[in-house]
Each structure stands twice: as structure tokens, then as C-alpha cells.
Design an enzyme around this catalytic site. Structure first.
Site, PDB file in Angstrom:
ATOM      1  N   TYR A 141       0.929  -1.166   0.010  1.00 38.14           N
ATOM      2  CA  TYR A 141      -0.090  -0.084  -0.099  1.00 38.14           C
ATOM      3  C   TYR A 141       0.635   1.200  -0.135  1.00 38.14           C
ATOM      4  O   TYR A 141       0.434   2.259  -0.680  1.00 38.14           O
ATOM      5  CB  TYR A 141      -0.931  -0.088   1.283  1.00 38.14           C
ATOM      6  N   LYS A 192       2.565 -15.402   2.927  1.00 37.03           N
ATOM      7  CA  LYS A 192       2.961 -16.155   1.751  1.00 37.03           C
ATOM      8  C   LYS A 192       4.373 -16.524   1.832  1.00 37.03           C
ATOM      9  O   LYS A 192       5.083 -16.141   0.908  1.00 37.03           O
ATOM     10  CB  LYS A 192       2.470 -15.427   0.719  1.00 37.03           C
ATOM     11  N   ASP A 224      -3.320 -18.038   0.877  1.00 35.40           N
ATOM     12  CA  ASP A 224      -4.411 -18.946  -0.054  1.00 35.40           C
ATOM     13  C   ASP A 224      -5.138 -19.815   0.750  1.00 35.40           C
ATOM     14  O   ASP A 224      -6.506 -20.037   0.599  1.00 35.40           O
ATOM     15  CB  ASP A 224      -3.843 -19.382  -1.016  1.00 35.40           C
ATOM     16  N   ASP A 248      -6.627  -6.946   3.966  1.00 35.95           N
ATOM     17  CA  ASP A 248      -7.944  -6.059   3.146  1.00 35.95           C
ATOM     18  C   ASP A 248      -8.708  -6.950   2.638  1.00 35.95           C
ATOM     19  O   ASP A 248      -9.984  -6.903   2.730  1.00 35.95           O
ATOM     20  CB  ASP A 248      -7.224  -5.118   2.225  1.00 35.95           C
ATOM     21  N   ASP A 252     -12.721  -8.578   4.269  1.00 34.98           N
ATOM     22  CA  ASP A 252     -13.846  -8.497   3.605  1.00 34.98           C
ATOM     23  C   ASP A 252     -14.675  -9.927   3.517  1.00 34.98           C
ATOM     24  O   ASP A 252     -15.629 -10.060   3.675  1.00 34.98           O
ATOM     25  CB  ASP A 252     -13.855  -7.869   2.050  1.00 34.98           C
TER      26      ASP A 252
HETATM   27  C1  IPM Z   1     -10.477  -0.571   3.656  1.00 37.35           C
HETATM   28  C2  IPM Z   1     -10.824  -0.161   2.243  1.00 37.35           C
HETATM   29  C3  IPM Z   1      -9.586   0.672   1.901  1.00 37.35           C
HETATM   30  C4  IPM Z   1      -8.407  -0.072   1.797  1.00 37.35           C
HETATM   31  C5  IPM Z   1      -9.859   1.543   0.558  1.00 37.35           C
HETATM   32  C6  IPM Z   1     -10.993   2.171   0.385  1.00 37.35           C
HETATM   33  C7  IPM Z   1      -8.609   2.256   0.461  1.00 37.35           C
HETATM   34  O1  IPM Z   1     -10.858  -1.362   1.384  1.00 37.35           O
HETATM   35  O2  IPM Z   1     -10.629  -0.061   4.585  1.00 37.35           O
HETATM   36  O3  IPM Z   1     -10.409  -1.924   3.707  1.00 37.35           O
HETATM   37  O4  IPM Z   1      -7.988  -0.893   0.624  1.00 37.35           O
HETATM   38  O5  IPM Z   1      -7.576  -0.352   2.693  1.00 37.35           O
HETATM   39 MG    MG Z   2     -10.974  -3.155   1.947  1.00 26.88          MG
END
Ligand code: IPM
Ligand code: MG
Length: 359
Positions: A141, A192, A224, A248, A252
Site C-alpha cells: 500500500y 505467503k 491462499d 484487506d 472482507d
Molecule cells: C478498507 C478499504 C480501503 C483499503 C480502501 C478504500 C482504500 O478497502 O479499509 O479495507 O484498501 O484499505
Molecule cells: Mg478493504
């Protein structure tokens, strides 16, 4: 002592969900003795439109001065054509870097009332309670060099750099071990290491830190496999620690186990536990302005703020209880709706939580 909270609603549904969370804070101030002062500022696309920059100096200054930051969400398709430096996401990354918020805590908890909203079989997710500790200020990042260059043959090539220094790995590992110590004393480090040198170093440092936490059982998993295990048997995990990009993605995925990303809060902390608190869902442009967004992730982020930064764990418990109460009452926003429950909008859901706060 009055503590200052910077409120940065941002874009899209960020505006609606923060408004609901602010009502919760105001009720705690009015009726529960919470000594806070709130000040709002624009961030993201809204700030770009008003001030020409997604993270204006004045907003950054407020965030730095404040004891804690409450953030809604940033982003929207209308900003996609802007140069990368001016995109709303840049504000989020800027706040994380400037405030040195290296430890991102993302709990994935399945409320028993929502077991049927998960896309996984109820028996796989019933009682699920995972904490992902994501490193937030390093990795690909922020790594340099980065960019798009033109090769000798005229073809363009994009490049980013995955970087982790030992101290960055060590400090986030300690946050994760400390968290594991307060939970079931199990920590899984995800990387990884079979392919990436950065991950090899990550593993080495985590193993070194583990010597100070003999009471915590440490395991390692490739990312993975971790992605697969999260949907195969998610309850094998308790605390997961991982880097920025893997965290990240995995957070999700973990969010979806709980039925809706609209339920999950997060805390991003610096070395002194000052923090920024935000729902992990984004700005959801498709439903923005319609009054249907789920405010519970933001309200639960306020609970994390009370717990981690404002030292008001009792009030944090009250918020979490109030959220359980409204779910028991059968109230559901569209994202967690199942037949037989009552569909409500953002304002109604927020007000129900405010009403459910009990002394
Ligand atoms: C998160 C989001 C952010 C990230 C984006 C919006 C930059 O996906 O907070 O997980 O990738 O960290
Ligand atoms: Mg995210």
C-alpha cells in the site's frame, strides 16, 4: 476531562450512517455522563469538491488534535477519473499514515439473530467470533518505488513494492498477541512465506515475538489456504494477524461470514491507542442518499471507540447490548433482512438503538 471526537462523515452512505452514530454519542453525553465534544469536517470526495483536496489541511489538523476520529466512508464513481493523488481513497490512506494508525482491528462477529443472513450454513458460522488484526501503514500500500513505467520496447509496466521492516512487523504482532491473550489465547499469522521474502521475514519476526507470549498458541498459514479455511471452517480461527493487503482481502471475506458487511466495525490504533473508528463497508454509492444503509457497523465502531480510546468500556457494553436488543426486536435494514423480520431504514434503525440504550 472532556475528550474531543473528530467526526468525518465522508461520502455516500458515510453521511447517513455517521449521523445515526452521532445520535448515539449525543445520547451518551446527555444521559450517561460521557464527556465529549464533537467537531465535524469534510473528507474524501466531499472534501475534494468543497476544498480541492480529499484530505484538506484543516481536516487533518482536526483529526490530529482529536482524541479519536469517527469516519463514515469515502469514495464514489464520480471521482474515479481524478488523478490518484486526489482520489477519496487517498484521504483514508493519508489519515492512516499521518496518524500512524498501524494496527487495524476488524472483528467479525455473527449475531445469533442473523445466523440465517450468512451465505454459509448456520452450523458453520453459529457463534462465530474472529478478530483480524491487519497491519495498516506498510506493505504494498505504501511501498516505494511504485508507478507505471515505459519499457524499452514501448510497452508500459505497472509496479508496486511489498515492504516490511522488522519493527513494523513486531509492533503489530504485539498488538495481536495482546489481543489473543485476552481472548482464547490462539493466534494465526497469515502470509505467503512459501513465495515472498517479505513474508519469510514476517514469519521470522512473529516467531521471535512469540517468545514473549508463551501462553499464546501461535500457528502460521499461507494466505491462499487462509482464504479457503475461512469459508470451509471459520470457527477454527480466533485472532488472525496479517499484513496490509492480505488483511484487506481476508477482512472482507470474514465480514461476509457474518451475513453482512453492514454489521462490522473497525478500529485503527496508534502506539498510544489513539484511534480512528469506521465501519468496514465503503460508501456504497448504489444505495447512497436513499436512507436504507445499515448504521449498525458505525454504531458498533463507536462502541470500539469507547472501549479502546475513551476508556468507557461500560458504555461500549451498553451500545453492544442495545444493538442486540434492536435485532431481538426484529428490526432489519435491507442488507440483513430475512422474511418474517421488519424492514427499516437508517434513521429508524439508529433511533431504535438510541432508544434501546439503558442505564
Ligand atoms: C478498507 C478499504 C480501503 C483499503 C480502501 C478504500 C482504500 O478497502 O479499509 O479495507 O484498501 O484499505
Ligand atoms: Mg478493504
Amino acid at each position: 476531562m472532556t475528550q474531543k471526537i473528530a467526526v468525518l462523515p465522508g461520502d455516500g452512505i458515510g453521511l447517513e450512517v455517521t449521523a445515526a452514530a452521532v445520535k448515539v454519542l449525543e445520547r451518551l453525553r446527555a444521559d450517561f455522563g460521557l464527556k465529549i465534544e464533537l467537531e465535524s469536517a469534510p473528507v474524501g470526495g466531499t472534501a475534494y469538491t468543497a476544498h480541492g483536496h480529499p484530505l484538506p489541511e484543516s481536516t487533518l489538523k482536526l483529526a490530529k488534535q482529536a482524541d479519536a476520529v469517527l469516519l463514515g466512508a469515502v469514495g464514489g464513481p464520480q471521482y474515479d477519473e481524478l488523478p490518484r493523488e486526489l482520489r477519496p481513497e487517498k484521504a483514508l490512506l493519508g489519515l492512516r499514515a499521518e496518524l500512524k494508525l498501524f494496527a487495524n482491528l476488524r472483528p467479525a462477529i455473527l449475531y445469533p439473530q442473523l445466523a440465517s443472513a450468512s451465505s454459509l450454513k448456520p452450523e458453520l458460522v453459529a457463534g462465530l467470533d474472529i478478530l483480524i488484526v491487519r497491519e495498516l501503514t506498510g506493505d504494498i500500500y505504501f511501498g516505494e518505488p511504485r508507478g507505471v513505467r515505459t519499457l524499452a520496447n514501448g510497452e508500459r509496466q505497472g509496479f508496486n513494492t511489498m515492504l516490511y521492516a522488522e519493527h513494523e512487523i513486531e509492533r503489530v504482532a504485539r498488538v495481536a498477541f495482546d489481543a489473543a491473550r485476552k481472548r482464547s489465547k490462539k493466534l494465526c499469522s497469515v502470509e505467503k512465506a512459501n513465495v515472498l521474502e517479505t513474508s519469510g521475514l514476517w514469519r521470522e519476526v512473529v516467531v521471535r515475538v512469540a517468545k514473549d507470549y508463551a501462553d499464546v498458541e501461535l500457528s502460521h498459514m499461507y494466505v491462499d489456504n487462509a482464504a479457503m479455511q475461512l469459508v470451509r471452517a471459520p470457527k477454527q480461527f480466533d485472532v488472525i494477524v496479517t499484513g496490509n493487503i492480505f488483511g484487506d482481502i481476508l477482512s472482507d471475506e470474514a465480514a461476509m461470514l457474518t451475513g453482512s458487511i453492514g454489521m462490522l466495525p473497525s478500529a485503527s490504533l496508534d502506539a498510544a491507542n489513539k484511534g480512528m473508528y469506521e465501519p468496514i463497508h465503503g460508501s456504497a454509492p448504489d444505495i447512497a442518499g436513499k436512507g436504507v444503509a445499515n448504521p449498525l457497523a458505525t454504531i458498533l465502531s463507536v462502541a470500539m471507540m469507547l472501549r479502546y480510546t475513551l476508556n468507557a468500556a461500560v458504555l461500549a457494553d451498553k451500545i453492544e447490548k442495545a444493538v442486540a436488543t434492536v435485532l431481538d426486536q426484529g428490526l432489519r435494514t435491507g442488507d440483513i433482512y430475512t422474511p418474517g423480520t421488519k424492514k427499516v431504514g437508517t434513521v429508524e434503525m439508529g433511533n431504535a438503538v438510541v432508544a434501546a440504550l439503558v442505564k
